[in-house]
Design a protein around this motif. Structure first.
Motif, PDB file in Angstrom:
ATOM      1  N   ALA A   1      -8.607 -18.291  16.918  1.00 23.74           N
ATOM      2  CA  ALA A   1      -9.592 -18.067  15.323  1.00 23.74           C
ATOM      3  C   ALA A   1     -10.754 -16.963  15.808  1.00 23.74           C
ATOM      4  CB  ALA A   1      -8.934 -19.390  14.698  1.00 23.74           C
ATOM      5  N   ASP A   2     -11.666 -18.071  16.490  1.00 22.24           N
ATOM      6  CA  ASP A   2     -13.020 -17.738  16.770  1.00 22.24           C
ATOM      7  C   ASP A   2     -13.100 -16.446  17.751  1.00 22.24           C
ATOM      8  OD1 ASP A   2     -15.857 -18.668  17.289  1.00 22.24           O
ATOM      9  OD2 ASP A   2     -15.748 -19.288  18.466  1.00 22.24           O
TER      10      ASP A   2
ATOM     11  N   PRO B   1     -12.850 -10.444   6.595  1.00 18.91           N
ATOM     12  CA  PRO B   1     -12.912 -12.245   7.133  1.00 18.91           C
ATOM     13  C   PRO B   1     -11.950 -12.471   7.723  1.00 18.91           C
ATOM     14  CG  PRO B   1     -12.842 -11.517   4.089  1.00 18.91           C
ATOM     15  CD  PRO B   1     -12.741 -10.587   4.584  1.00 18.91           C
ATOM     16  N   VAL B   2     -11.963 -13.968   8.450  1.00 25.63           N
ATOM     17  CA  VAL B   2     -11.553 -14.071   9.168  1.00 25.63           C
ATOM     18  C   VAL B   2     -11.819 -15.550   9.664  1.00 25.63           C
ATOM     19  CG1 VAL B   2     -10.197 -15.124  11.344  1.00 25.63           C
ATOM     20  CG2 VAL B   2     -11.180 -12.367  11.191  1.00 25.63           C
ATOM     21  N   ILE B   3     -10.628 -16.157   8.732  1.00 29.01           N
ATOM     22  CA  ILE B   3     -10.603 -17.762   7.861  1.00 29.01           C
ATOM     23  C   ILE B   3     -10.311 -18.996   9.186  1.00 29.01           C
ATOM     24  CG2 ILE B   3     -10.960 -18.924   6.302  1.00 29.01           C
ATOM     25  CD1 ILE B   3     -11.651 -16.707   4.503  1.00 29.01           C
ATOM     26  N   PRO B   4     -10.605 -18.832   9.938  1.00 31.72           N
ATOM     27  CA  PRO B   4      -9.423 -20.353  10.595  1.00 31.72           C
ATOM     28  C   PRO B   4      -9.331 -21.459   9.488  1.00 31.72           C
ATOM     29  CG  PRO B   4     -11.777 -19.867  11.270  1.00 31.72           C
ATOM     30  CD  PRO B   4     -12.122 -19.384   9.869  1.00 31.72           C
TER      31      PRO B   4
ATOM     32  N   ALA C   1      -7.970 -11.172   3.361  1.00 30.44           N
ATOM     33  CA  ALA C   1      -8.570 -11.366   4.806  1.00 30.44           C
ATOM     34  C   ALA C   1      -7.381 -12.169   5.349  1.00 30.44           C
ATOM     35  CB  ALA C   1      -9.139 -12.965   3.902  1.00 30.44           C
TER      36      ALA C   1
ATOM     37  N   ALA D   1     -12.564  -8.557  15.145  1.00 30.26           N
ATOM     38  CA  ALA D   1     -13.271  -8.352  13.478  1.00 30.26           C
ATOM     39  C   ALA D   1     -14.042  -7.518  12.547  1.00 30.26           C
ATOM     40  CB  ALA D   1     -12.196  -9.325  12.463  1.00 30.26           C
TER      41      ALA D   1
ATOM     42  N   GLY E   1     -12.781 -13.642  15.029  1.00 31.65           N
ATOM     43  CA  GLY E   1     -12.977 -13.152  14.103  1.00 31.65           C
ATOM     44  C   GLY E   1     -14.425 -12.667  15.370  1.00 31.65           C
ATOM     45  N   ALA E   2     -14.839 -12.612  15.358  1.00 32.41           N
ATOM     46  CA  ALA E   2     -16.034 -12.282  16.724  1.00 32.41           C
ATOM     47  C   ALA E   2     -15.481 -10.630  16.460  1.00 32.41           C
ATOM     48  CB  ALA E   2     -16.111 -12.909  18.074  1.00 32.41           C
TER      49      ALA E   2
END
Length: 380
Positions: free
Chosen positions: A69-70, A81-84, A55, A76, A73-74
């Motif tokens: 972060a946003d 999982p990309v978790i801010p 992650a 990847a 996430g888009a």
């Protein structure tokens, strides 16, 4: 009403642009090249990871940190999982913010830290927590900062943030395009090396070139009628922007646009993804923000009373999933309620280029709207 003549007065815009918003937008391409160079110097291009992280955890304060972060996430997607990591604290000040790792985070995970400040004790504590758990830490931060020292002490990797001599990142500047690309570019290079997305050096060069092209089309010397950013800024005057996005890259661009409109221009805006935006925002097209909700009153004091805000749909489109599009339904809903629609769609190119173009045009538009309203507020 917005004085559109100010938009076509480059010298006047330069005089009131105390935060360097237009300069930062114009230099975004150069910032990408400098940040990519810093990443290579820090050793990212030579990394040979043994596999993908389980992650990716992303921490950073302010509009720039949230935007990074946003976007990660888009891009990847389903790779990992990309978790801010959202901060807590009694105030939004460097010394008051605190971050914490989730309980499951450990040696299989990657922590990314992005900040224009670097003095946040909470981020240094987060780095120490990650070190104790065996997580890999990579940070983009000012070269000489307490955070950089903390990351190096935790055997992590620090990429010095690319800055310009005129930038101090005071209030309002950390939301500008210079900060976003300075933080985002090295992390793109890193995630390319670990296999979570595709952003090789030639792709970053293409992004920089696309940002330069947008700067040429949207610069202060280009007249409003041929300048998409000035046109959008003029259209958003006295409106409540409803930013409807379609496509993986358009979604974070739309959310960032809403954030910078609030932070830089002091304008409320709502962002949502199609098709969910239609029921979520549809009531605003028939309520108090509808186009006909404030009929002209002959006796209304047009000087003393501010003009009511009316909804305006801003449609940001990238590549809709599976080729399916809700854009026709969005136009039909808006125009059926006499709500005007502004549309932005990037030119052909890679996913990164498309995202860069949407970010650049909307950053320019937010800057123009902020400066035009600042010019109106000056005493005559």
């Amino acid at each position: 009403m917005l004085d559109e003549s100010l938009l076509d007065a480059p010298d006047a815009l330069a005089r009131i642009d105390h935060r360097g918003l237009l300069r930062g937008a114009a230099e975004a391409g150069a910032r990408v090249r400098t940040a990519a160079h810093h990443a290579a110097e820090a050793g990212i291009s030579a990394l040979a990871p043994e596999g993908r992280p389980r992650a990716v955890l992303v921490a950073g304060p302010g509009t720039a940190g949230v935007g990074v972060a946003d976007l990660i996430g888009a891009l990847a997607g389903a790779s990992a999982p990309v978790i801010p990591l959202r901060p807590t604290g009694v105030a939004h000040a460097a010394g008051a913010l605190r971050w914490a790792l989730p309980g499951w985070a450990g040696s299989l995970d990657l922590l990314l830290v992005a900040t224009t400040d670097g003095s946040e004790p909470g981020l240094a504590q987060l780095v120490q927590q990650a070190y104790r758990r065996g997580s890999t830490v990579v940070a983009v931060a000012p070269r000489t900062s307490p955070l950089s020292e903390a990351v190096e002490g935790a055997h992590g990797l620090v990429v010095p943030m690319a800055t310009a001599p005129y930038e101090l990142y005071e209030e309002g500047q950390a939301a500008g395009p210079g900060a976003l690309w300075a933080l985002f570019t090295p992390l793109l290079a890193l995630l390319d090396r670990v296999g979570l997305l595709e952003a090789p050096p030639e792709a970053l060069d293409q992004v920089a070139d696309r940002l330069d092209e947008v700067a040429e089309r949207c610069g202060p010397a280009i007249a409003t009628y041929t300048n998409p950013a000035k046109t959008l800024a003029a259209e958003l005057a006295d409106s409540l922007p409803l930013i409807w996005t379609e496509g993986v890259g358009a979604a974070p661009a739309g959310r960032r646009f809403a954030a910078v409109l609030a932070e830089l221009a002091g304008r409320p805006a709502l962002a949502a993804e199609l098709p969910e935006a239609l029921p979520a925002h549809g009531v605003l097209l028939v309520g108090g923000f509808a186009a006909g909700a404030d009929p002209e009153d002959f006796f209304r004091d047009r000087v003393e009373e501010p003009q009511a805000l009316h909804a305006r749909v801003v449609l940001l489109r990238d590549r809709p999933a599976g080729g399916l599009t809700a854009a026709p339904a969005a136009r039909e809903l808006a125009l059926g309620h006499d709500t005007p629609v502004s549309e932005l769609e990037p030119q052909e190119g890679t996913e990164l280029e498309s995202i860069a173009e949407l970010l650049a045009v909307t950053d320019f538009a937010a800057a123009y709207l902020s400066l035009a309203e600042a010019g109106e507020a000056r005493p005559s």
